[in-house]
Design a protein around this motif. Structure first.
Motif, PDB file in Angstrom:
ATOM      1  N   GLU A  20       0.807  -1.222   0.000  1.00  0.00           N
ATOM      2  CA  GLU A  20       0.000   0.000   0.000  1.00  0.00           C
ATOM      3  C   GLU A  20       0.847   1.282   0.000  1.00  0.00           C
ATOM      4  OE1 GLU A  20      -2.470  -0.410   3.436  1.00  0.00           O
ATOM      5  OE2 GLU A  20      -0.926   0.251   4.846  1.00  0.00           O
ATOM      6  N   ARG A  21       2.102   1.196   0.425  1.00  0.00           N
ATOM      7  CA  ARG A  21       2.963   2.383   0.464  1.00  0.00           C
ATOM      8  C   ARG A  21       3.870   2.492  -0.755  1.00  0.00           C
ATOM      9  NH1 ARG A  21       4.725   1.717   6.839  1.00  0.00           N
ATOM     10  NH2 ARG A  21       2.745   2.393   7.738  1.00  0.00           N
ATOM     11  N   ASN A  23       4.527   3.374  -4.443  1.00  0.00           N
ATOM     12  CA  ASN A  23       3.917   4.218  -5.470  1.00  0.00           C
ATOM     13  C   ASN A  23       4.824   4.290  -6.703  1.00  0.00           C
ATOM     14  OD1 ASN A  23       1.545   5.180  -3.990  1.00  0.00           O
ATOM     15  ND2 ASN A  23       3.015   6.242  -2.680  1.00  0.00           N
ATOM     16  N   ASN A 203       8.549  -0.772   5.851  1.00  0.00           N
ATOM     17  CA  ASN A 203       9.222   0.348   6.520  1.00  0.00           C
ATOM     18  C   ASN A 203      10.406   0.948   5.759  1.00  0.00           C
ATOM     19  OD1 ASN A 203      11.153  -1.630   7.011  1.00  0.00           O
ATOM     20  ND2 ASN A 203      10.411  -2.037   9.089  1.00  0.00           N
ATOM     21  N   TYR A 205       9.797   1.730   2.430  1.00  0.00           N
ATOM     22  CA  TYR A 205       9.056   2.041   1.199  1.00  0.00           C
ATOM     23  C   TYR A 205       9.603   3.292   0.504  1.00  0.00           C
ATOM     24  CZ  TYR A 205       6.555   5.438   4.103  1.00  0.00           C
ATOM     25  OH  TYR A 205       6.246   6.484   4.936  1.00  0.00           O
ATOM     26  N   LYS A 206      10.153   4.221   1.274  1.00  0.00           N
ATOM     27  CA  LYS A 206      10.704   5.435   0.644  1.00  0.00           C
ATOM     28  C   LYS A 206      11.876   5.074  -0.257  1.00  0.00           C
ATOM     29  CE  LYS A 206       9.247   8.759   4.188  1.00  0.00           C
ATOM     30  NZ  LYS A 206       9.696   9.683   5.255  1.00  0.00           N
ATOM     31  N   ASN A 209      10.392   3.332  -3.311  1.00  0.00           N
ATOM     32  CA  ASN A 209       9.725   4.274  -4.221  1.00  0.00           C
ATOM     33  C   ASN A 209      10.738   5.109  -5.012  1.00  0.00           C
ATOM     34  OD1 ASN A 209       7.142   3.456  -3.564  1.00  0.00           O
ATOM     35  ND2 ASN A 209       6.884   4.999  -1.952  1.00  0.00           N
TER      36      ASN A 209
END
Length: 219
Positions: A20-21, A23, A203, A205-206, A209
């Motif tokens: 979900e995180r 993108n 955790n 995800y940044k 992404n």
């Protein structure tokens, strides 16, 4: 320009909500989520991979799998052509299994794992383990989608008995240096994420992404 189809496969028993995180630019990528199905009696991993591959509707997709999902997407490529295969918090062959898993295969100790405990998340949550453990239980409850005991027994045994003993060098492997399920000391070649644990899809995800798009697009 047509969009690049990207199919995500979650980890053992997990739902697609673990992504979900994540993108990806919708003007470049079209994202799809594969889900675990209950295996047929005595279904082999290869047959299961063939069945899951039927849910992939695009030619030459990018396949991204987490943990056991990473093993599965590698098996799916026996049945379809993929533009690229990316695994996260997973392994490219059974040579990368930690010693305890190799011993488990030899002794069949995995048959002694009480699967009922994994299914009774609500019961676990009734006890006070401290705030940190309770948060983990809540997280586990949120992302655990398959609570079928036959699936869990099949999945654990299928991972332990995975017979691939040579890595496919074309598979791109992203791995955290703090992964305790598949410790990095056993991993032969990967893109290392500092501080990444086995659940870094949630955790880190940044980092994902920022880096996944270029990893997908590079030749």
């Amino acid at each position: 320009m047509s969009k690049i189809p990207v199919y995500f496969m979650p980890g053992l028993a997990a739902s697609p909500s673990i992504f979900e995180r994540i993108n990806l630019d919708e003007s470049v990528f079209e994202v799809f989520f594969l889900e675990w199905q209950i295996p047929n009696p005595k279904e082999s991993l290869s047959d299961y991979a063939l069945r899951i591959s039927k849910y992939i509707k695009h030619p030459d997709p990018v396949l991204i799998g987490v943990s056991f999902g990473g093993i599965l997407v590698q098996e799916i490529t026996k049945h379809i052509n993929a533009r690229k295969v990316i695994i996260i918090s997973s392994v490219r062959s059974n040579v990368e299994f930690p010693r305890r898993m190799k011993i488990g295969k030899r002794t069949k100790a995995y048959k002694l794992i009480p699967m009922q405990i994994l299914l009774n998340v609500e019961k676990l949550a009734k006890f006070s383990f401290g705030e940190k453990i309770n948060k983990r239980i809540q997280l586990y409850e949120k992302f655990l989608s398959v609570r079928d005991i036959y699936y869990l027994q099949w999945a654990v045994e299928t991972v332990i008995r995975w017979d691939r003993n040579k890595a496919d060098e074309k598979v791109i492997h992203i791995h955290g240096d703090q992964d305790h399920v598949f410790p990095i000391k056993y991993i032969n070649s990967c893109i290392v994420v500092k501080g990444g644990t086995h659940i870094m899809i949630l955790n880190k995800y940044k980092w994902l992404n920022e880096n996944l798009p270029s990893i997908i697009l590079e030749d």
